[in-house]
Design an enzyme around this catalytic site. Structure first.
Site, mmCIF file in Angstrom:
data_model
loop_
_atom_site.group_PDB
_atom_site.id
_atom_site.type_symbol
_atom_site.label_atom_id
_atom_site.label_comp_id
_atom_site.label_asym_id
_atom_site.label_seq_id
_atom_site.Cartn_x
_atom_site.Cartn_y
_atom_site.Cartn_z
ATOM 1 N N GLU A 146 0.673 -1.242 0.054
ATOM 2 C CA GLU A 146 -0.109 -0.005 -0.097
ATOM 3 C C GLU A 146 0.891 1.216 0.095
ATOM 4 O O GLU A 146 1.834 1.178 0.874
ATOM 5 C CB GLU A 146 -0.688 -0.006 1.283
ATOM 6 N N THR A 196 4.294 8.009 1.576
ATOM 7 C CA THR A 196 4.635 7.536 0.322
ATOM 8 C C THR A 196 6.031 7.105 0.313
ATOM 9 O O THR A 196 6.883 7.564 0.962
ATOM 10 C CB THR A 196 4.318 8.485 -0.672
ATOM 11 N N SER A 197 6.314 6.037 -0.554
ATOM 12 C CA SER A 197 7.656 5.565 -0.764
ATOM 13 C C SER A 197 8.416 4.998 0.551
ATOM 14 O O SER A 197 9.344 4.787 0.747
ATOM 15 C CB SER A 197 8.642 6.702 -1.375
ATOM 16 N N ARG A 198 7.574 4.693 1.519
ATOM 17 C CA ARG A 198 8.085 4.082 2.778
ATOM 18 C C ARG A 198 8.848 5.073 3.549
ATOM 19 O O ARG A 198 9.493 4.392 4.641
ATOM 20 C CB ARG A 198 8.800 2.536 2.458
ATOM 21 N N LEU A 199 8.649 6.307 3.303
ATOM 22 C CA LEU A 199 9.518 7.354 4.303
ATOM 23 C C LEU A 199 8.299 7.847 5.424
ATOM 24 O O LEU A 199 8.056 9.122 5.596
ATOM 25 C CB LEU A 199 9.690 8.585 3.416
#
Length: 527
Positions: free
Chosen positions: A319, A500-503
């Site tokens: 996700e 977003t982008s796992r940050l």
């Protein structure tokens, strides 16, 4: 009603009787409903179903082999169910079209999230199947998608004109066939096939033959493109035979099929990953009369998954979280105040059981165990929950009075971790909470000897019944000595918000002493 949901524009029942022979269904022999019209169904034992309890051996048995089976309709049977719904049961076209379109939209939302599949093209035919697509487009707009509509052969009847007006009021673009790109995969993420329903017969004529071919061509583009738009067919993939499916093997191959009322026989030939049933309006009288066996809809949902579950690559599940930034200058100085703020957000968002939390404990053997419990209080002293002291968690907390809590609020992309020491709440506090519970829950707490072996569920029911009779004339049910509350006094918090982008944002609170006063230090942790 099925034809009003799925077919072309409303027509007389006499039309159906005449068109059945044209469309390769069994001729005008009397319908022996499910004995001759229903082949053996696909077994789906994981699905709860409702069906007639008085099914005859000669009819229902040949169609439904067990409680997990689903009924599939021939075209003629669909028309009969349709006639009953539109006749004595009093349903109208616009009522059922609204339910059908909402069912399609909710099915799409179950699988294809607007954060990744945002641009939707609804290709609508001139009849009721097209009307379902128009209604679905409206609901998808309100669900957060960006819908477009291709509606080349408009029906001038007030019902359809009204649906167009509703979409135009939302500034949803209408595209002509000429305005569509040759390769639909460049501009859209989802393609809703709402051209023809089960009442259609004959070969598709322009411009729908061209539109169907555009959907077929997507399979060719898939070979050179990493991501291709998904196709969602409403009730029947356009161009398929109602009962025999994609006869030539060169038709549309949808990724999702949303059957309406009950699946048609062609749905057995559907090989895509997502098959849903929608149109939550079939009353028990219809199920009884036509010996239908259909799955129950969960909760308040307008759709339910049927067929075999999709084969999923677990490693590919992900996700992409989209959330506001969570910065140090935004948070409360006291983590309990910050927790209350986020908890209030979860309550306001209407999330189910926002007080559910994972409780992790370890005993003297050092082996961790976790389970979900419900938060029942939070104050300056910490987080409170209630349970059986003789349970596994109770035994482990007596050996090691330290634990961790985890709250997860999916709808907000948030987690809160809390760690600390644990002690029992006072007997008075436990007593007060015990008697605030429903009497059934009080009796259940006495019956349940947590984590012990039970010979069978019937034993619990029997004990419950005996205690119910025992306390029927008593005003107050005594709290068991082995039942009460725990309070975790926190010494560490972590607030997590997905990005977003796992940050992801991770802010940790830990206590420290400054000038003899206990304060909370806030630091950011790497995602």
């Amino acid at each position: 009603m099925i034809w009003s949901l799925l077919g072309q524009a409303p027509v007389s029942l006499a039309y159906y009787k005449s068109s059945l022979s044209i469309h390769k269904t069994k001729p005008s022999t009397p319908l022996n409903r499910f004995s001759s019209g229903f082949p053996a169904p696909i077994s789906t034992p994981a699905i709860r179903v409702f069906c007639s309890k008085s099914a005859r051996v000669g009819s229902m048995a040949s169609s439904v082999q067990n409680q997990g089976s689903i009924s599939y309709l021939t075209q003629r049977e669909a028309a009969e169910v349709d006639e009953t719904l539109m006749g004595p049961l009093g349903f109208t076209v616009d009522q059922l079209m609204e339910l059908a379109g909402l069912s399609v939209a909710t099915s799409i939302a179950e699988v294809y999230k607007p954060s990744e599949y945002n641009r939707v093209l609804a290709i609508c035919g001139p009849g009721n199947n097209g009307g379902d697509g128009l209604v679905a487009a409206r609901h998808l707009y309100h669900f957060g998608y960006k819908p477009f509509v291709c509606y080349p052969k408009r029906t001038q009847k007030p019902l359809y004109s009204g649906l167009v007006t509703q979409l135009e009021s939302l500034s949803i673009p209408f595209l002509s066939v000429d305005e569509l790109p040759m390769d639909l995969s460049k501009d859209f993420d989802i393609l809703v096939d709402a051209m023809f329903g089960f009442s259609f017969h004959g070969a598709p004529r322009p411009p729908f033959d061209e539109l169907i071919q555009k959907l077929v061509n997507l399979h060719n583009y898939e070979q050179v493109q990493q991501k291709s738009p998904v196709i969602v067919s409403v009730d029947i993939p356009s161009g398929w035979h109602v009962e025999e499916g994609d006869v030539g093997g060169e038709g549309i191959k949808p990724d999702m099929l949303v059957s309406l009322t009950a699946p048609k026989l062609c749905a057995k030939k559907f090989s895509g990953p997502h098959h849903f049933l929608g149109g939550r309006f079939v009353p028990p009288a219809i199920a009884e009369k036509y010996k239908l066996c259909l799955p129950q809809y969960p909760g308040t949902s307008m759709c339910v998954r049927i067929g075999k579950p999709p084969q999923i690559d677990i490693s590919a599940l992900r996700e992409n979280y989209i959330s506001p930034e969570f910065r140090e200058d935004q948070v409360e100085a006291d983590p309990l105040d910050q927790f209350r703020k986020w908890f209030d957000d979860a309550m306001t968002a209407g999330l189910k059981e926002p007080n559910a939390m994972a409780l992790s404990t370890t005993g003297k053997d050092g082996k961790p165990s976790s389970r979900m419990v419900l938060l029942k209080g939070v104050d300056k002293g910490g987080f409170v929950w209630y349970t059986n002291y003789d349970s596994q968690k109770g035994r482990e907390l007596s050996e090691n009075p330290h634990a961790s809590l985890l709250f997860y609020w999916d709808g907000l992309n948030r987690q809160v971790r809390v760690e600390g020491s644990v002690q029992k709440v006072s007997e008075e506090e436990s007593e007060q909470y015990f008697h605030s519970r429903p009497r059934g829950s009080q009796i259940g707490a006495i019956v349940s000897k947590h984590s012990t072996v039970v010979p069978g569920r019937h034993v619990l029911h029997q004990q419950y019944k005996e205690l119910e009779e025992k306390y029927s004339n008593e005003g107050l049910i005594p709290k068991p000595k082995h039942w009460g509350g725990y309070r975790l006094q926190p010494n560490r918090f972590e607030f997590w918000q997905g990005q977003t982008s796992r940050l992801h944002d991770r802010l940790e609170y830990s206590p420290q002493e400054i000038d003899g006063k206990r304060v909370w230090k806030i630091v950011r942790l790497a995602p």
